[in-house]
Design a protein around this motif. Structure first.
Motif, PDB file in Angstrom:
ATOM      1  N   SER A  88      47.623  35.020  37.390  1.00 15.08           N
ATOM      2  CA  SER A  88      48.596  36.066  37.719  1.00 15.08           C
ATOM      3  C   SER A  88      48.156  37.404  37.138  1.00 15.08           C
ATOM      4  O   SER A  88      48.267  38.447  37.796  1.00 15.08           O
ATOM      5  N   SER A  89      47.635  37.373  35.914  1.00 15.59           N
ATOM      6  CA  SER A  89      47.241  38.631  35.286  1.00 15.59           C
ATOM      7  C   SER A  89      45.969  39.181  35.943  1.00 15.59           C
ATOM      8  O   SER A  89      45.850  40.401  36.151  1.00 15.59           O
ATOM      9  N   PHE A  90      45.045  38.306  36.341  1.00 18.78           N
ATOM     10  CA  PHE A  90      43.821  38.740  37.048  1.00 18.78           C
ATOM     11  C   PHE A  90      44.195  39.379  38.396  1.00 18.78           C
ATOM     12  O   PHE A  90      43.669  40.431  38.772  1.00 18.78           O
ATOM     13  N   ALA A  91      45.146  38.753  39.114  1.00 17.38           N
ATOM     14  CA  ALA A  91      45.579  39.289  40.415  1.00 17.38           C
ATOM     15  C   ALA A  91      46.253  40.653  40.227  1.00 17.38           C
ATOM     16  O   ALA A  91      45.989  41.600  40.981  1.00 17.38           O
ATOM     17  N   VAL A 143      38.815  33.109  46.747  1.00 18.52           N
ATOM     18  CA  VAL A 143      37.658  32.238  46.482  1.00 18.52           C
ATOM     19  C   VAL A 143      37.128  32.490  45.070  1.00 18.52           C
ATOM     20  O   VAL A 143      36.846  31.544  44.309  1.00 18.52           O
ATOM     21  N   THR A 144      37.041  33.750  44.692  1.00 24.03           N
ATOM     22  CA  THR A 144      36.588  34.094  43.337  1.00 24.03           C
ATOM     23  C   THR A 144      37.513  33.502  42.275  1.00 24.03           C
ATOM     24  O   THR A 144      37.056  32.964  41.263  1.00 24.03           O
ATOM     25  N   VAL A 145      38.820  33.597  42.501  1.00 23.75           N
ATOM     26  CA  VAL A 145      39.804  33.042  41.550  1.00 23.75           C
ATOM     27  C   VAL A 145      39.578  31.533  41.374  1.00 23.75           C
ATOM     28  O   VAL A 145      39.559  31.017  40.252  1.00 23.75           O
ATOM     29  N   LEU A 146      39.383  30.846  42.490  1.00 27.80           N
ATOM     30  CA  LEU A 146      39.220  29.386  42.420  1.00 27.80           C
ATOM     31  C   LEU A 146      37.917  29.007  41.704  1.00 27.80           C
ATOM     32  O   LEU A 146      37.870  28.030  40.962  1.00 27.80           O
ATOM     33  N   GLN A 147      36.887  29.802  41.882  1.00 23.62           N
ATOM     34  CA  GLN A 147      35.621  29.537  41.192  1.00 23.62           C
ATOM     35  C   GLN A 147      35.746  29.841  39.701  1.00 23.62           C
ATOM     36  O   GLN A 147      35.325  29.061  38.859  1.00 23.62           O
ATOM     37  N   ARG A 148      36.379  30.980  39.413  1.00 15.51           N
ATOM     38  CA  ARG A 148      36.424  31.467  38.034  1.00 15.51           C
ATOM     39  C   ARG A 148      37.381  30.676  37.144  1.00 15.51           C
ATOM     40  O   ARG A 148      37.058  30.369  36.009  1.00 15.51           O
ATOM     41  N   PHE A 149      38.570  30.346  37.664  1.00 18.94           N
ATOM     42  CA  PHE A 149      39.586  29.722  36.807  1.00 18.94           C
ATOM     43  C   PHE A 149      39.714  28.218  37.025  1.00 18.94           C
ATOM     44  O   PHE A 149      40.351  27.533  36.210  1.00 18.94           O
ATOM     45  N   PHE A 150      39.134  27.705  38.114  1.00 18.30           N
ATOM     46  CA  PHE A 150      39.274  26.267  38.375  1.00 18.30           C
ATOM     47  C   PHE A 150      37.908  25.591  38.555  1.00 18.30           C
ATOM     48  O   PHE A 150      37.838  24.455  39.043  1.00 18.30           O
ATOM     49  N   SER A 151      36.855  26.297  38.179  1.00 16.59           N
ATOM     50  CA  SER A 151      35.489  25.739  38.147  1.00 16.59           C
ATOM     51  C   SER A 151      35.062  25.084  39.457  1.00 16.59           C
ATOM     52  O   SER A 151      34.367  24.059  39.433  1.00 16.59           O
ATOM     53  N   MET A 152      35.501  25.658  40.567  1.00  9.99           N
ATOM     54  CA  MET A 152      35.067  25.111  41.862  1.00  9.99           C
ATOM     55  C   MET A 152      33.772  25.801  42.293  1.00  9.99           C
ATOM     56  O   MET A 152      33.554  26.971  41.953  1.00  9.99           O
ATOM     57  N   ASP A 153      32.938  25.084  43.069  1.00  9.65           N
ATOM     58  CA  ASP A 153      31.793  25.782  43.670  1.00  9.65           C
ATOM     59  C   ASP A 153      32.309  26.540  44.905  1.00  9.65           C
ATOM     60  O   ASP A 153      33.464  26.362  45.323  1.00  9.65           O
ATOM     61  N   ARG A 154      31.452  27.380  45.480  1.00  9.54           N
ATOM     62  CA  ARG A 154      31.908  28.274  46.547  1.00  9.54           C
ATOM     63  C   ARG A 154      32.452  27.503  47.758  1.00  9.54           C
ATOM     64  O   ARG A 154      33.434  27.910  48.377  1.00  9.54           O
ATOM     65  N   ALA A 164      48.269  24.054  32.352  1.00 11.10           N
ATOM     66  CA  ALA A 164      48.761  24.585  33.635  1.00 11.10           C
ATOM     67  C   ALA A 164      49.378  25.964  33.430  1.00 11.10           C
ATOM     68  O   ALA A 164      49.099  26.896  34.204  1.00 11.10           O
ATOM     69  N   ALA A 165      50.192  26.118  32.379  1.00 12.38           N
ATOM     70  CA  ALA A 165      50.852  27.411  32.125  1.00 12.38           C
ATOM     71  C   ALA A 165      49.819  28.497  31.837  1.00 12.38           C
ATOM     72  O   ALA A 165      49.963  29.646  32.284  1.00 12.38           O
ATOM     73  N   THR A 166      48.765  28.136  31.122  1.00 11.23           N
ATOM     74  CA  THR A 166      47.702  29.111  30.823  1.00 11.23           C
ATOM     75  C   THR A 166      46.982  29.532  32.107  1.00 11.23           C
ATOM     76  O   THR A 166      46.715  30.723  32.315  1.00 11.23           O
ATOM     77  N   LYS A 167      46.684  28.586  32.983  1.00 12.65           N
ATOM     78  CA  LYS A 167      46.014  28.912  34.263  1.00 12.65           C
ATOM     79  C   LYS A 167      46.887  29.875  35.074  1.00 12.65           C
ATOM     80  O   LYS A 167      46.392  30.857  35.628  1.00 12.65           O
ATOM     81  N   VAL A 168      48.201  29.557  35.158  1.00 14.23           N
ATOM     82  CA  VAL A 168      49.121  30.411  35.930  1.00 14.23           C
ATOM     83  C   VAL A 168      49.088  31.831  35.369  1.00 14.23           C
ATOM     84  O   VAL A 168      49.006  32.815  36.119  1.00 14.23           O
ATOM     85  N   GLU A 169      49.134  31.948  34.038  1.00 10.60           N
ATOM     86  CA  GLU A 169      49.134  33.256  33.389  1.00 10.60           C
ATOM     87  C   GLU A 169      47.823  34.004  33.659  1.00 10.60           C
ATOM     88  O   GLU A 169      47.829  35.193  33.980  1.00 10.60           O
TER      89      GLU A 169
END
Ligand code: TYC
Length: 102
Positions: A85-88, A40-51, A77-82
């Protein structure tokens, strides 16, 4: 002269017709170990979703094995994947993030 120039520019336009940019889905894959809250944190942080939206997408991935986080140009897209992946990796979770042409 004007005619020649005109017809040349038509030929040039034919040859270099602008193509719409190719689009890529960025997807998360399910696994048995990454905590739901982390996803959930990843989706909020990198894809600007609300909770709420992030929770919906996380649960879709959890239930169906994969889910779309967003659709982007190839570079974005490639930047988001990177970034994901690096955050995980930093947090030692096996969360997999991939891109796929639409
Ligand atoms: N299946 C994980 C769990 O039960 C949660 C999870 C959801 C993991 C989405 C990865 O992309 C993912 N903790």
């Amino acid at each position: 002269m004007a005619t020649r120039k005109h017809s040349e520019s038509i030929l040039e336009a034919e040859r270099t017709k602008v193509q719409p940019p190719r689009l890529y889905k960025v997807m998360l894959l399910n696994d048995d170990f990454t905590p739901m809250d982390f996803v959930v944190t990843v989706l909020q942080r990198f894809f600007s979703m609300d909770r709420e939206q992030a929770t919906r997408v996380m649960l879709e991935v959890h239930r169906n094995g994969q889910g779309v986080c967003g659709v982007f140009s190839r570079d974005v897209a490639a930047t988001k994947v990177e970034q994901v992946s690096s955050f995980a990796r930093e947090h030692q979770h096996p969360l997999a993030c991939v891109m796929e042409e639409e």
